[in-house]
Scaffold this motif. Structure first.
Motif, PDB file in Angstrom:
ATOM      1  N   LEU A   1       0.749  -1.175  -0.226  1.00  0.00           N
ATOM      2  CA  LEU A   1       0.104   0.354   0.209  1.00  0.00           C
ATOM      3  C   LEU A   1       0.789   0.666   0.444  1.00  0.00           C
ATOM      4  O   LEU A   1       0.068   1.850  -0.987  1.00  0.00           O
ATOM      5  N   ILE A   2       1.524   1.014   0.622  1.00  0.00           N
ATOM      6  CA  ILE A   2       2.804   2.793   1.142  1.00  0.00           C
ATOM      7  C   ILE A   2       3.297   2.508  -0.298  1.00  0.00           C
ATOM      8  O   ILE A   2       4.165   3.728  -1.059  1.00  0.00           O
ATOM      9  N   ASN A   3       4.295   1.766  -0.587  1.00  0.00           N
ATOM     10  CA  ASN A   3       5.058   1.084  -2.073  1.00  0.00           C
ATOM     11  C   ASN A   3       4.382   1.792  -3.310  1.00  0.00           C
ATOM     12  O   ASN A   3       4.158   3.096  -3.994  1.00  0.00           O
ATOM     13  N   HIS A   4       3.282   1.288  -2.835  1.00  0.00           N
ATOM     14  CA  HIS A   4       1.953   1.615  -4.467  1.00  0.00           C
ATOM     15  C   HIS A   4       1.921   3.099  -4.725  1.00  0.00           C
ATOM     16  O   HIS A   4       1.661   3.891  -5.384  1.00  0.00           O
ATOM     17  N   PHE A   5       1.950   3.616  -3.094  1.00  0.00           N
ATOM     18  CA  PHE A   5       0.870   4.869  -3.344  1.00  0.00           C
ATOM     19  C   PHE A   5       1.815   5.799  -3.891  1.00  0.00           C
ATOM     20  O   PHE A   5       1.456   6.922  -4.983  1.00  0.00           O
ATOM     21  N   ALA A   6       3.030   5.399  -3.408  1.00  0.00           N
ATOM     22  CA  ALA A   6       4.128   6.127  -3.471  1.00  0.00           C
ATOM     23  C   ALA A   6       4.040   6.175  -5.165  1.00  0.00           C
ATOM     24  O   ALA A   6       4.757   7.369  -6.149  1.00  0.00           O
ATOM     25  N   ALA A   7       4.683   5.398  -5.319  1.00  0.00           N
ATOM     26  CA  ALA A   7       4.636   5.011  -7.463  1.00  0.00           C
ATOM     27  C   ALA A   7       3.802   5.434  -7.968  1.00  0.00           C
ATOM     28  O   ALA A   7       4.049   6.608  -8.527  1.00  0.00           O
ATOM     29  N   ALA A   8       2.067   5.779  -7.732  1.00  0.00           N
ATOM     30  CA  ALA A   8       1.094   6.019  -7.916  1.00  0.00           C
ATOM     31  C   ALA A   8       1.865   7.474  -8.714  1.00  0.00           C
ATOM     32  O   ALA A   8       0.982   8.446  -9.366  1.00  0.00           O
ATOM     33  N   TRP A   9       1.415   8.328  -7.180  1.00  0.00           N
ATOM     34  CA  TRP A   9       1.757   9.166  -7.057  1.00  0.00           C
ATOM     35  C   TRP A   9       3.241  10.187  -7.964  1.00  0.00           C
ATOM     36  O   TRP A   9       2.887  11.027  -8.715  1.00  0.00           O
ATOM     37  N   LEU A  10       3.897   9.471  -7.945  1.00  0.00           N
ATOM     38  CA  LEU A  10       5.731   9.258  -8.562  1.00  0.00           C
ATOM     39  C   LEU A  10       4.718   9.621 -10.288  1.00  0.00           C
ATOM     40  O   LEU A  10       4.268  10.609 -10.969  1.00  0.00           O
ATOM     41  N   GLY A  11       3.989   8.992 -11.313  1.00  0.00           N
ATOM     42  CA  GLY A  11       3.400   8.306 -11.874  1.00  0.00           C
ATOM     43  C   GLY A  11       2.657   9.964 -12.548  1.00  0.00           C
ATOM     44  O   GLY A  11       2.636  10.716 -13.528  1.00  0.00           O
ATOM     45  N   GLN A  12       1.344   9.957 -11.258  1.00  0.00           N
ATOM     46  CA  GLN A  12       0.571  11.657 -11.774  1.00  0.00           C
ATOM     47  C   GLN A  12       1.232  12.886 -11.949  1.00  0.00           C
ATOM     48  O   GLN A  12       0.710  13.092 -12.068  1.00  0.00           O
TER      49      GLN A  12
ATOM     50  N   ALA B   1      -0.388   7.190 -14.363  1.00  0.00           N
ATOM     51  CA  ALA B   1      -0.254   8.154 -15.539  1.00  0.00           C
ATOM     52  C   ALA B   1      -1.406   7.297 -16.969  1.00  0.00           C
ATOM     53  O   ALA B   1      -1.465   9.165 -17.054  1.00  0.00           O
ATOM     54  N   LYS B   2      -2.005   6.264 -16.582  1.00  0.00           N
ATOM     55  CA  LYS B   2      -2.766   6.296 -17.245  1.00  0.00           C
ATOM     56  C   LYS B   2      -3.732   6.606 -16.852  1.00  0.00           C
ATOM     57  O   LYS B   2      -4.826   7.118 -18.054  1.00  0.00           O
ATOM     58  N   TYR B   3      -4.661   6.308 -16.071  1.00  0.00           N
ATOM     59  CA  TYR B   3      -6.306   6.540 -15.170  1.00  0.00           C
ATOM     60  C   TYR B   3      -5.468   8.077 -14.206  1.00  0.00           C
ATOM     61  O   TYR B   3      -4.627   8.130 -13.349  1.00  0.00           O
ATOM     62  N   ASP B   4      -6.585   8.725 -13.839  1.00  0.00           N
ATOM     63  CA  ASP B   4      -6.738  10.204 -13.389  1.00  0.00           C
ATOM     64  C   ASP B   4      -6.919   9.797 -11.833  1.00  0.00           C
ATOM     65  O   ASP B   4      -7.699  10.453 -11.467  1.00  0.00           O
ATOM     66  N   SER B   5      -7.044   8.235 -11.514  1.00  0.00           N
ATOM     67  CA  SER B   5      -7.474   8.456 -10.323  1.00  0.00           C
ATOM     68  C   SER B   5      -6.538   7.481  -9.367  1.00  0.00           C
ATOM     69  O   SER B   5      -6.295   6.384  -9.482  1.00  0.00           O
ATOM     70  N   LEU B   6      -5.616   7.941  -8.411  1.00  0.00           N
ATOM     71  CA  LEU B   6      -4.346   7.522  -8.296  1.00  0.00           C
ATOM     72  C   LEU B   6      -5.315   7.016  -6.646  1.00  0.00           C
ATOM     73  O   LEU B   6      -5.054   5.623  -6.824  1.00  0.00           O
TER      74      LEU B   6
END
Length: 184
Positions: free
Chosen positions: A46-57, A127-132
């Motif tokens: 959860l923490i790792n993927h939140f940081a990754a998704a935030w970076l992507g967006q 980056a593809k979807y606009d829903s973190l």
């Protein structure tokens, strides 16, 4: 809802035979407390993927929509090729084991996910979807769908699965996501 389903399915398939799935198998063999292992996996992911998704967006906002579309598509194609290379994990005794099943799992999963296919896929999906929130929920759920059964049935070996075909199907999925990104 598309972001959640796509993220869940993509990561669940990509995780089969991945080094974190092999790590789940090792941890399940090492520790008896399966609940602590699963909870450590969940929070770490959860923490790792939140940081990754935030970076992507965050990163996608720095380029034009056309450039972003090509970058996301190229990333999906690169992951498709990367998936064809099976992961291996070092099975030596970890110094984190003495911390117990929860902390050992949390730390080892977090480290193993750094730069891993599923973390990169999370960046690309965000980056593809606009829903973190939906991407993080989906990628975390995908990780759990692939890894919890391994923890629960720790004696089951990934060698019994048709890994070549699973990797090929996963590569095809990422390639299709790349094509869809370009043309949809």
């Amino acid at each position: 809802m598309e972001a959640l389903l796509s993220s869940t399915f993509t990561v669940a398939i990509a995780e089969i035979g991945d080094k974190t799935q092999l790590l789940a198998l090792i941890l399940a063999a090492r520790f008896k407390n399966k609940t602590a292992i699963i909870l450590g996996m969940f929070l770490s992911t959860l923490i790792n993927h939140f940081a990754a998704a935030w970076l992507g967006q965050w990163a996608i906002n720095w380029v034009s929509p056309d450039v972003a579309r090509y970058l996301v598509a190229a990333s999906f194609f690169a992951i498709a090729l990367w998936v064809l290379i099976p992961d291996k994990i070092d099975v030596k005794e970890s110094r984190f084991y003495k911390m117990g099943p929860f902390l050992a799992t949390f730390i080892l999963f977090f480290i193993a996910e750094m730069g891993d296919k599923t973390q990169i896929a999370t960046i690309v999906l965000a980056a593809k979807y606009d829903s973190l929130t939906m991407v993080v929920a989906g990628t975390t759920l995908g990780m759990l769908l692939a890894n919890v059964p391994v923890v629960i049935v720790g004696h089951f070996s990934a060698d019994k699965l048709p890994m070549l075909w699973i990797h090929r199907a996963c590569a095809m999925l990422f390639a299709l996501l790349g094509v869809a990104t370009l043309f949809v």
